[in-house]
Design an enzyme around this catalytic site. Structure first.
Site, PDB file in Angstrom:
ATOM      1  N   TYR A   6      -7.890   4.779  -3.206  1.00  0.00           N
ATOM      2  CA  TYR A   6      -8.697   5.461  -2.204  1.00  0.00           C
ATOM      3  C   TYR A   6      -7.939   6.643  -1.605  1.00  0.00           C
ATOM      4  O   TYR A   6      -6.737   6.830  -1.831  1.00  0.00           O
ATOM      5  CB  TYR A   6      -9.107   4.497  -1.089  1.00  0.00           C
ATOM      6  CG  TYR A   6      -7.964   3.738  -0.434  1.00  0.00           C
ATOM      7  CD1 TYR A   6      -7.523   4.028   0.847  1.00  0.00           C
ATOM      8  CD2 TYR A   6      -7.345   2.691  -1.101  1.00  0.00           C
ATOM      9  CE1 TYR A   6      -6.490   3.318   1.442  1.00  0.00           C
ATOM     10  CE2 TYR A   6      -6.323   1.968  -0.519  1.00  0.00           C
ATOM     11  CZ  TYR A   6      -5.894   2.289   0.753  1.00  0.00           C
ATOM     12  OH  TYR A   6      -4.872   1.594   1.329  1.00  0.00           O
ATOM     13  N   ARG A  60      -6.814  -1.549  -5.174  1.00  0.00           N
ATOM     14  CA  ARG A  60      -7.719  -0.639  -4.477  1.00  0.00           C
ATOM     15  C   ARG A  60      -7.144   0.781  -4.559  1.00  0.00           C
ATOM     16  O   ARG A  60      -5.936   0.994  -4.387  1.00  0.00           O
ATOM     17  CB  ARG A  60      -7.850  -1.057  -3.011  1.00  0.00           C
ATOM     18  CG  ARG A  60      -8.783  -0.192  -2.171  1.00  0.00           C
ATOM     19  CD  ARG A  60      -8.798  -0.669  -0.728  1.00  0.00           C
ATOM     20  NE  ARG A  60      -9.517   0.241   0.147  1.00  0.00           N
ATOM     21  CZ  ARG A  60      -9.222   0.454   1.420  1.00  0.00           C
ATOM     22  NH1 ARG A  60      -8.196  -0.182   1.976  1.00  0.00           N
ATOM     23  NH2 ARG A  60      -9.929   1.285   2.164  1.00  0.00           N
ATOM     24  N   ASP A 108      -6.669   8.352   1.843  1.00  0.00           N
ATOM     25  CA  ASP A 108      -6.355   7.963   3.211  1.00  0.00           C
ATOM     26  C   ASP A 108      -6.318   9.191   4.114  1.00  0.00           C
ATOM     27  O   ASP A 108      -6.539  10.325   3.677  1.00  0.00           O
ATOM     28  CB  ASP A 108      -5.016   7.220   3.245  1.00  0.00           C
ATOM     29  CG  ASP A 108      -4.889   6.297   4.450  1.00  0.00           C
ATOM     30  OD1 ASP A 108      -5.876   6.153   5.201  1.00  0.00           O
ATOM     31  OD2 ASP A 108      -3.810   5.733   4.658  1.00  0.00           O
ATOM     32  N   GLU A 148      -4.005   7.016  -2.046  1.00  0.00           N
ATOM     33  CA  GLU A 148      -3.345   5.747  -1.739  1.00  0.00           C
ATOM     34  C   GLU A 148      -3.739   4.704  -2.761  1.00  0.00           C
ATOM     35  O   GLU A 148      -4.887   4.630  -3.198  1.00  0.00           O
ATOM     36  CB  GLU A 148      -3.695   5.277  -0.337  1.00  0.00           C
ATOM     37  CG  GLU A 148      -2.966   4.009   0.076  1.00  0.00           C
ATOM     38  CD  GLU A 148      -2.908   3.803   1.587  1.00  0.00           C
ATOM     39  OE1 GLU A 148      -2.551   2.683   2.001  1.00  0.00           O
ATOM     40  OE2 GLU A 148      -3.214   4.737   2.347  1.00  0.00           O
ATOM     41  N   GLU A 152       0.866  -1.185   0.000  1.00  0.00           N
ATOM     42  CA  GLU A 152       0.000   0.000   0.000  1.00  0.00           C
ATOM     43  C   GLU A 152       0.902   1.233   0.000  1.00  0.00           C
ATOM     44  O   GLU A 152       1.750   1.368   0.878  1.00  0.00           O
ATOM     45  CB  GLU A 152      -0.880   0.022   1.239  1.00  0.00           C
ATOM     46  CG  GLU A 152      -1.652  -1.261   1.501  1.00  0.00           C
ATOM     47  CD  GLU A 152      -2.077  -1.360   2.956  1.00  0.00           C
ATOM     48  OE1 GLU A 152      -2.644  -0.386   3.486  1.00  0.00           O
ATOM     49  OE2 GLU A 152      -1.810  -2.407   3.569  1.00  0.00           O
ATOM     50  N   THR A 166      -1.838  -2.402  -4.110  1.00  0.00           N
ATOM     51  CA  THR A 166      -1.802  -3.417  -5.152  1.00  0.00           C
ATOM     52  C   THR A 166      -2.737  -4.570  -4.791  1.00  0.00           C
ATOM     53  O   THR A 166      -3.059  -4.788  -3.631  1.00  0.00           O
ATOM     54  CB  THR A 166      -0.387  -3.991  -5.335  1.00  0.00           C
ATOM     55  OG1 THR A 166      -0.041  -4.761  -4.169  1.00  0.00           O
ATOM     56  CG2 THR A 166       0.644  -2.899  -5.564  1.00  0.00           C
ATOM     57  N   TRP A 213     -11.751  -7.120  -0.870  1.00  0.00           N
ATOM     58  CA  TRP A 213     -10.727  -8.149  -0.961  1.00  0.00           C
ATOM     59  C   TRP A 213     -11.313  -9.561  -0.931  1.00  0.00           C
ATOM     60  O   TRP A 213     -10.768 -10.477  -1.549  1.00  0.00           O
ATOM     61  CB  TRP A 213      -9.730  -8.001   0.197  1.00  0.00           C
ATOM     62  CG  TRP A 213      -8.985  -6.708   0.210  1.00  0.00           C
ATOM     63  CD1 TRP A 213      -9.090  -5.712   1.128  1.00  0.00           C
ATOM     64  CD2 TRP A 213      -8.017  -6.252  -0.749  1.00  0.00           C
ATOM     65  NE1 TRP A 213      -8.248  -4.666   0.821  1.00  0.00           N
ATOM     66  CE2 TRP A 213      -7.583  -4.971  -0.327  1.00  0.00           C
ATOM     67  CE3 TRP A 213      -7.470  -6.798  -1.907  1.00  0.00           C
ATOM     68  CZ2 TRP A 213      -6.632  -4.230  -1.038  1.00  0.00           C
ATOM     69  CZ3 TRP A 213      -6.526  -6.063  -2.622  1.00  0.00           C
ATOM     70  CH2 TRP A 213      -6.116  -4.804  -2.186  1.00  0.00           C
TER      71      TRP A 213
END
EC number: 6.3.1.19
Length: 494
Positions: free
Chosen positions: A55, A53, A57, A63, A9, A66, A421
């Site tokens: 998004y 993902r 943060d 952010e 991340e 993977t 996920w």
């Protein structure tokens, strides 16, 4: 464990620099950046067709996480794909704010600290067996991670303060860690976070969440960072004797080591003995080499990882950084910093040095200094552009493949869906929501049966692929800005 999934991340710094005056505040800039994301998924927290993902943060940091990867090269390519996606969001934003009357440039930096001293992370995730004894794990892994900065740090120009002059350090994150192990991430910033969210069968797996690493620009550094950590984890999981390197004061040690480029700074081992970062890393490397000799290489990159690990320790030990100054981020950056200082007759305390440090991490492929160095043969690359492009479109061969297929198919047929996920659900069929606990699975009959309610299987696959390709274009925003000449003139190569 013969198989493992990895993920990383990355939090990016976002900055608007106008021609004059103050730029847009971070929250306003973030709203611009994520307009295409919200248009795509009606949220600022979405999964995209390659299984990753995307998004916002804490602190309005964009952010990119993977997807779960079972191959190191897939992981590095997936991470680089995130850089491209973030860059293109910045390009789009720059055009939109210009239309709204704001001039200037938008920068996205893949680094870990800003000029005000704020820090943001690059978090690694490793799936490990539930049977791994956590006390043994932490006792071995903490000293490895604390000293790993000498082989995988991003490097940093540290400003002068009342205690020390400006100098170069191995790591950006080292000075911002406050605990060895903790369940917190922002309040105390531990080296290892104990939050146990395996996103898998919790009876078999746990998630190792490492938040001490620096974001890497160099793919060779990334290979050593993840590959060496994987090897140490495999030795721990196999129960082989590794040696006692447990440190008496982990946080004091990580900072002490970061600021000593000779690698000879002594840190105290529990029990009173002293050791250095090079000695600890060399001990772990020697054991890893024996482990591979006894058990065999578990993937094709192991030998390269061991060789680069050895050469990096030799470079630190001897002070001959030319051994690695096209492969390891801190050494690549240090060489650049020193050349510019010599050319211009300035010291590390000059404001220009901090600008160059930051510009190294600019993800703009024409403006970022790392990419400029790579074009000039000053930084090695183990990925091709085709691999990166493919990673933007196609999930790796893990559960991410199911996730990507599910959301692309649902989008192709205009179906409402939710996905994360583990969970997959068509909104109009809430009772048929599916949970996929196996991160290694690449197909699932239950998901295929659910999607067949939208169309026949051949039609589903064809339209899903078309949708994934279309989405990759819309998210990657294919237009590019030309290089900024005012930034390119930061560097004059001898």
């Amino acid at each position: 464990m013969d198989r493992r999934v990895f993920g990383v991340e990355t939090e990016f710094a976002a900055l608007h620099r106008p021609a004059s005056g103050r730029g847009l505040p971070p929250d306003e800039l973030a709203r611009y950046l994520f307009r295409p994301v919200v248009d795509f998924g009606r949220s600022s927290n979405i999964f995209i067709p390659n299984g990753a993902r995307l998004y916002l943060d804490v602190g309005s940091h964009p952010e990119y996480a993977t997807s779960e990867c079972a191959d190191l090269m897939d992981l590095i390519a997936a991470d680089r794909a995130g850089e491209v996606i973030m860059h293109d969001l910045a390009v789009w934003t720059e055009k939109r704010i210009a239309e709204d009357g704001f001039d200037g440039q938008v920068y996205l930096l893949k680094n870990n600290v800003d000029s005000a001293g704020n820090s943001y992370g690059s978090h690694e995730n490793y799936l490990i067996p539930r049977t791994t004894h956590f006390r043994r794990l932490s006792g071995i892994l903490l000293p490895f991670l604390i000293t790993r900065q000498i082989i995988a740090g991003a490097g940093r120009v540290v400003p002068a303060d009342e205690k020390q002059p400006a100098h170069f350090a191995f790591s950006q994150r080292a000075d911002h860690m406050w605990e060895g192990i903790s369940s917190a991430t922002t309040r105390s910033r531990p080296i290892i976070n104990t939050r146990d969210e395996p996103h898998a069968d919790a009876a078999s797996h746990r998630r190792l969440h490492v938040i001490v690493g620096d974001s890497n620009m160099s793919s060779t550094t990334s290979l050593l960072r993840y590959g060496s950590t994987d090897l140490v984890l495999r030795m721990i999981e196999a129960g082989v004797p590794i040696g006692d390197f447990e440190l008496e004061n982990p946080i004091g040690a990580i900072r002490h080591i970061s600021h000593d480029l000779t690698g000879t700074a002594a840190v105290r081992i529990r029990g009173g003995e002293e050791s250095t970062a090079v000695e600890i890393q060399q001990g772990l490397l020697d054991r890893a080499k024996r482990f591979v000799a006894e058990h065999g290489a578990h993937h094709e990159h192991v030998e390269r990882i061991l060789q680069l690990w050895e050469r990096t320790l030799e470079a630190v030990r001897t002070g001959d950084h030319s051994l690695i100054d096209t492969e390891i981020d801190w050494a690549i950056k240090k060489r650049l910093i020193e050349e510019i200082a010599d050319q211009r007759g300035i010291g590390l305390d000059h404001p220009r040095m901090e600008q160059i440090d930051m510009a190294y991490h600019d993800v703009h492929p024409e403006r970022g200094l790392f990419y400029l160095l790579r074009r000039r043969g000053r930084a090695q690359e183990i990925l091709t552009e085709d691999q990166v492009t493919e990673a933007m479109i196609t999930p790796p061969q893990t559960r991410a493949a199911i996730r990507g297929e599910f959301l692309s198919t649902a989008r192709a047929f205009g179906a409402e869906y939710t996905v994360d996920w583990v969970h997959h659900k068509l909104t109009d069929r809430p009772l048929e929501a599916l949970m996929l606990k196996d991160p290694f699975a690449t197909t699932d009959e239950r998901v295929e049966s659910l999607l067949e309610k939208l169309g026949d299987r051949n039609q589903l696959r064809e339209r899903s692929l078309q949708q994934r390709q279309a989405d990759s274009v819309s998210l990657a925003l294919t237009d590019r800005f030309e290089a900024d000449e005012s930034t390119q003139d930061l560097v004059q190569f001898p």
